[in-house]
Design a protein around this motif. Structure first.
Motif, PDB file in Angstrom:
ATOM      1  N   TYR A   1     -10.225   9.802  -5.524  1.00  0.00           N
ATOM      2  CA  TYR A   1      -9.417   8.589  -5.662  1.00  0.00           C
ATOM      3  C   TYR A   1     -10.290   7.357  -5.487  1.00  0.00           C
ATOM      4  O   TYR A   1     -11.126   7.315  -4.585  1.00  0.00           O
ATOM      5  CB  TYR A   1      -8.312   8.581  -4.599  1.00  0.00           C
ATOM      6  N   HIS A   2     -10.092   6.349  -6.333  1.00  0.00           N
ATOM      7  CA  HIS A   2     -10.939   5.161  -6.237  1.00  0.00           C
ATOM      8  C   HIS A   2     -10.181   3.846  -6.383  1.00  0.00           C
ATOM      9  O   HIS A   2     -10.799   2.816  -6.644  1.00  0.00           O
ATOM     10  CB  HIS A   2     -12.070   5.240  -7.267  1.00  0.00           C
ATOM     11  N   GLY A   3      -8.852   3.858  -6.288  1.00  0.00           N
ATOM     12  CA  GLY A   3      -8.130   2.590  -6.304  1.00  0.00           C
ATOM     13  C   GLY A   3      -7.140   2.466  -7.452  1.00  0.00           C
ATOM     14  O   GLY A   3      -6.899   3.419  -8.186  1.00  0.00           O
TER      15      GLY A   3
ATOM     16  N   ASP B   1     -18.716   6.645  -3.694  1.00  0.00           N
ATOM     17  CA  ASP B   1     -17.644   5.889  -3.047  1.00  0.00           C
ATOM     18  C   ASP B   1     -17.623   6.289  -1.575  1.00  0.00           C
ATOM     19  O   ASP B   1     -17.228   7.393  -1.232  1.00  0.00           O
ATOM     20  CB  ASP B   1     -16.310   6.231  -3.746  1.00  0.00           C
TER      21      ASP B   1
ATOM     22  N   SER C   1     -11.905  -5.691  -0.894  1.00  0.00           N
ATOM     23  CA  SER C   1     -11.119  -4.460  -0.745  1.00  0.00           C
ATOM     24  C   SER C   1     -11.779  -3.332  -1.528  1.00  0.00           C
ATOM     25  O   SER C   1     -12.663  -3.570  -2.373  1.00  0.00           O
ATOM     26  CB  SER C   1      -9.677  -4.677  -1.203  1.00  0.00           C
ATOM     27  N   GLY C   2     -11.351  -2.105  -1.231  1.00  0.00           N
ATOM     28  CA  GLY C   2     -12.016  -0.934  -1.780  1.00  0.00           C
ATOM     29  C   GLY C   2     -11.909  -0.822  -3.286  1.00  0.00           C
ATOM     30  O   GLY C   2     -12.909  -0.678  -3.994  1.00  0.00           O
ATOM     31  N   GLY C   3     -10.671  -0.894  -3.787  1.00  0.00           N
ATOM     32  CA  GLY C   3     -10.456  -0.724  -5.221  1.00  0.00           C
ATOM     33  C   GLY C   3     -11.216  -1.751  -6.038  1.00  0.00           C
ATOM     34  O   GLY C   3     -11.827  -1.438  -7.061  1.00  0.00           O
TER      35      GLY C   3
ATOM     36  N   LYS D   1     -13.209  -0.187   3.628  1.00  0.00           N
ATOM     37  CA  LYS D   1     -12.410  -0.288   4.850  1.00  0.00           C
ATOM     38  C   LYS D   1     -13.053   0.283   6.098  1.00  0.00           C
ATOM     39  O   LYS D   1     -12.669  -0.108   7.193  1.00  0.00           O
ATOM     40  CB  LYS D   1     -11.020   0.287   4.636  1.00  0.00           C
TER      41      LYS D   1
ATOM     42  N   ARG E   1      -4.785  13.787  -4.690  1.00  0.00           N
ATOM     43  CA  ARG E   1      -6.136  13.377  -5.051  1.00  0.00           C
ATOM     44  C   ARG E   1      -6.794  14.463  -5.859  1.00  0.00           C
ATOM     45  O   ARG E   1      -6.554  15.645  -5.622  1.00  0.00           O
ATOM     46  CB  ARG E   1      -6.998  13.218  -3.791  1.00  0.00           C
TER      47      ARG E   1
ATOM     48  N   GLU F   1     -16.850  10.592  -4.285  1.00  0.00           N
ATOM     49  CA  GLU F   1     -17.178  10.524  -2.868  1.00  0.00           C
ATOM     50  C   GLU F   1     -18.223  11.610  -2.602  1.00  0.00           C
ATOM     51  O   GLU F   1     -18.087  12.725  -3.118  1.00  0.00           O
ATOM     52  CB  GLU F   1     -15.942  10.811  -2.014  1.00  0.00           C
TER      53      GLU F   1
ATOM     54  N   ARG G   1     -15.562  14.614   1.293  1.00  0.00           N
ATOM     55  CA  ARG G   1     -14.268  14.148   1.786  1.00  0.00           C
ATOM     56  C   ARG G   1     -13.506  15.321   2.388  1.00  0.00           C
ATOM     57  O   ARG G   1     -13.476  15.505   3.581  1.00  0.00           O
ATOM     58  CB  ARG G   1     -13.458  13.486   0.673  1.00  0.00           C
TER      59      ARG G   1
ATOM     60  N   ILE H   1     -16.072   4.431   0.720  1.00  0.00           N
ATOM     61  CA  ILE H   1     -15.054   3.533   1.278  1.00  0.00           C
ATOM     62  C   ILE H   1     -14.385   4.138   2.505  1.00  0.00           C
ATOM     63  O   ILE H   1     -14.143   3.460   3.499  1.00  0.00           O
ATOM     64  CB  ILE H   1     -14.026   3.177   0.179  1.00  0.00           C
ATOM     65  N   THR H   2     -14.091   5.418   2.442  1.00  0.00           N
ATOM     66  CA  THR H   2     -13.409   6.052   3.564  1.00  0.00           C
ATOM     67  C   THR H   2     -14.339   6.957   4.374  1.00  0.00           C
ATOM     68  O   THR H   2     -14.255   7.005   5.595  1.00  0.00           O
ATOM     69  CB  THR H   2     -12.167   6.808   3.069  1.00  0.00           C
TER      70      THR H   2
ATOM     71  N   LEU I   1       0.852  -1.191   0.000  1.00  0.00           N
ATOM     72  CA  LEU I   1       0.000   0.000   0.000  1.00  0.00           C
ATOM     73  C   LEU I   1       0.884   1.235   0.000  1.00  0.00           C
ATOM     74  O   LEU I   1       1.721   1.392   0.891  1.00  0.00           O
ATOM     75  CB  LEU I   1      -0.890  -0.013   1.258  1.00  0.00           C
TER      76      LEU I   1
HETATM   77  C1  LIG Z   1     -12.318   6.949  -1.401  1.00  0.00           C
HETATM   78  C2  LIG Z   1     -11.490   5.724  -1.611  1.00  0.00           C
HETATM   79  N1  LIG Z   1     -11.790   4.882  -2.616  1.00  0.00           N
HETATM   80  C3  LIG Z   1     -11.075   3.767  -2.838  1.00  0.00           C
HETATM   81  C4  LIG Z   1     -10.010   3.440  -2.043  1.00  0.00           C
HETATM   82  C5  LIG Z   1      -9.233   2.182  -2.329  1.00  0.00           C
HETATM   83  O1  LIG Z   1      -9.485   1.222  -1.345  1.00  0.00           O
HETATM   84  P1  LIG Z   1      -8.451   0.013  -1.123  1.00  0.00           P
HETATM   85  O2  LIG Z   1      -7.160   0.620  -0.679  1.00  0.00           O
HETATM   86  O3  LIG Z   1      -9.115  -0.846  -0.061  1.00  0.00           O
HETATM   87  O4  LIG Z   1      -8.334  -0.721  -2.430  1.00  0.00           O
HETATM   88  C6  LIG Z   1      -9.656   4.281  -0.980  1.00  0.00           C
HETATM   89  C7  LIG Z   1      -8.483   3.991  -0.155  1.00  0.00           C
HETATM   90  O5  LIG Z   1      -7.840   4.861   0.380  1.00  0.00           O
HETATM   91  C8  LIG Z   1     -10.414   5.462  -0.771  1.00  0.00           C
HETATM   92  O6  LIG Z   1     -10.108   6.314   0.229  1.00  0.00           O
END
Ligand SMILES: Cc1ncc(COP(=O)(O)O)c(C=O)c1O
Length: 437
Positions: free
Chosen positions: A144-146, A240, A118-120, A268, A435, A211, A214, A242-243, A22
């Motif tokens: 950002y999305h992976g 998204d 996982s996120g990506g 996550k 980002r 997102e 953020r 994820i965060t 990572l």
């Molecule tokens: C908004 C967002 N999308 C996607 C991801 C990617 O997730 P991962 O690291 O679990 O693949 C992240 C990770 O930082 C993120 O913050």
């Protein structure tokens, strides 16, 4: 000074390209040649390195994964029960269905769920579903999305030499050039940029991916306008989460703004350090997953959904988001006050649970490196960001802010006297990628 972590990292780089899996865990991003790099034990916000040195994590806490703090007793108990009952079988884990019920209950606009780990990859599932549903190829996005091809395609340029410029630090080598023009970026809160993309490709946009929030809140009407554009052009709106998800309210941050997407993606933030991801959506859109192939063995383990159920139930039961917001608000105000008293010019930003500061100076990166070095000496993992957890308490915040004030004063003095480099015991930290927000 003995630093077994650095020795391990030097060895790692001879066998693991880039040293870690990572980008955000690369020691060079934090404190080159000095960062402890590896942990022997972690509990709550306390971390012990390979030499048994103890730190309080006032930085990324599992890069945002340990929202409750590492090793949360309730989540770990659920995980142990999953292990006891057996983590993997030819048959499915019923927790998947329980979790679907819970996620849909918390997001009443949604009707169906798929899972990943996982996120990506979860974002890639969402984009595949959106493309299958619309039978279109292009994706408009911000943020950002992976690491996957659909996203990194944005970093391909007409001229090969310009590859990598849009999202500096993310090189698209290995991403097929045929994907050029399929990922089209706009900035958050900039409707004109999104409209320009849509006007250029009125019938070709499969999804608008972003997102919901953020770094800063949406301008009034922004999310509503994106929703209207998606409806107008028949694109799938993907949030998204994820965060940001579950940190501001028990569920996606979009719930606070009253704008519902067609798909929301969680990863996550929902399972306190155990791999889990959920792609939540409207029935008609999600059914498109049936017209393509989306399938993976380890997306079926029991630990993932068991950890997510325990984590999300705790978020709801104990209103964890209120604590995260409170801690983050204290930190943001504390940074401002400490910096003012120390005579250091900083800019503070981020939603409260995901706070960050930036030193305002042309030598900002060296100054931030010195901050991290001095804070490490005081027993803190501290960078320019603070990701709040349920395990952070007021005592942590108070002691940390006191340490910050002393450290800001030293950094301010070093900047003034132009002796930053002399005080650094190693190289200046690398910058990560920027980002597109
Ligand atoms: C908004 C967002 N999308 C996607 C991801 C990617 O997730 P991962 O690291 O679990 O693949 C992240 C990770 O930082 C993120 O913050």
């Amino acid at each position: 000074m003995n630093n077994s972590g650095q020795n391990t990292y030097v060895k790692a780089k001879t066998m693991i390209p880039g040293g870690t899996q990572l980008l955000s865990k690369r020691p060079e991003l934090h404190l080159p040649e000095q960062w402890p790099s590896y942990y022997s034990r972690v509990k709550g916000v306390e971390v012990w390195d390979l030499d048994g040195k103890h730190y309080v994590d006032m930085s990324y806490n599992g890069i945002g994964a340990c929202v409750l703090g590492a090793g949360d007793p309730d989540v770990d108990e659920a995980v142990r029960a999953a292990i006891e009952a057996g983590n993997m079988s030819t048959l499915n884990a019923p927790e998947e269905v329980e979790l679907a019920d819970l996620l849909i209950e918390l997001h009443p606009w949604s009707e169906m769920v798929r899972y990943a780990r996982s996120g990506g990859e979860a974002m890639t599932v969402a984009v595949r579903i959106a493309r299958a549903y619309t039978q279109r190829d292009r994706v408009a996005f911000c943020g950002y999305h992976g690491w996957h091809d659909w996203y990194l395609a944005a970093n391909l340029a007409e001229e090969k030499a310009l590859d990598g410029h849009l999202l500096p630090g993310l090189e698209p080598a290995g991403v097929p050039r045929g994907l050029l023009g399929t990922a089209l970026p706009f900035h958050y809160n900039n409707l004109d940029e999104l409209e320009a993309i849509v006007n250029k490709y009125p019938d070709e946009i499969a999804a608008i991916v972003m997102e919901p929030v953020r770094d800063h809140d949406p301008e009034p009407g922004f999310l509503e306008a994106v929703r209207a554009i998606a409806d107008r052009i028949g694109a799938v709106m993907v949030f998204d989460e994820i965060t940001a998800g579950f940190r501001l309210t028990p569920g996606g941050a979009h719930l606070l703004h009253g704008v519902m997407p067609d798909i929301a993606v969680f990863a996550k933030a929902i399972s306190n350090g155990y791999p889990m991801a959920a792609i939540l959506g409207r029935r008609d859109v999600m059914q498109a997953a049936q017209s393509t192939f989306i399938s993976s063995t380890y997306w079926t383990d029991r630990i993932g959904p068991a950890a997510a159920l325990a984590t999300i139930r705790k978020f709801c039961r104990e209103n964890v988001h209120n604590h995260l917001i409170h801690m983050g608000t204290l930190i943001q105000a504390g940074w401002q006050e400490a910096a003012q008293r120390a005579g250091l010019d900083i800019h503070v930003g981020g939603i409260a649970p995901l706070s960050h500061f930036a030193i305002q100076n042309e030598k900002a990166q060296a100054a931030r490196t010195l901050f991290t070095q001095l804070m490490l000496e005081k027993g803190y993992l501290a960078t320019g960001a603070f990701y709040a957890t349920y395990s952070h308490q007021s005592e942590h915040v108070e002691a940390y802010l006191e340490a910050c004030e002393d450290t800001f004063a030293v950094v301010a003095k070093a900047l003034k006297q132009n002796v930053l480099m002399e005080q650094l015991k190693g190289p200046v930290a690398h910058t990560g990628f920027r980002r597109l927000t």
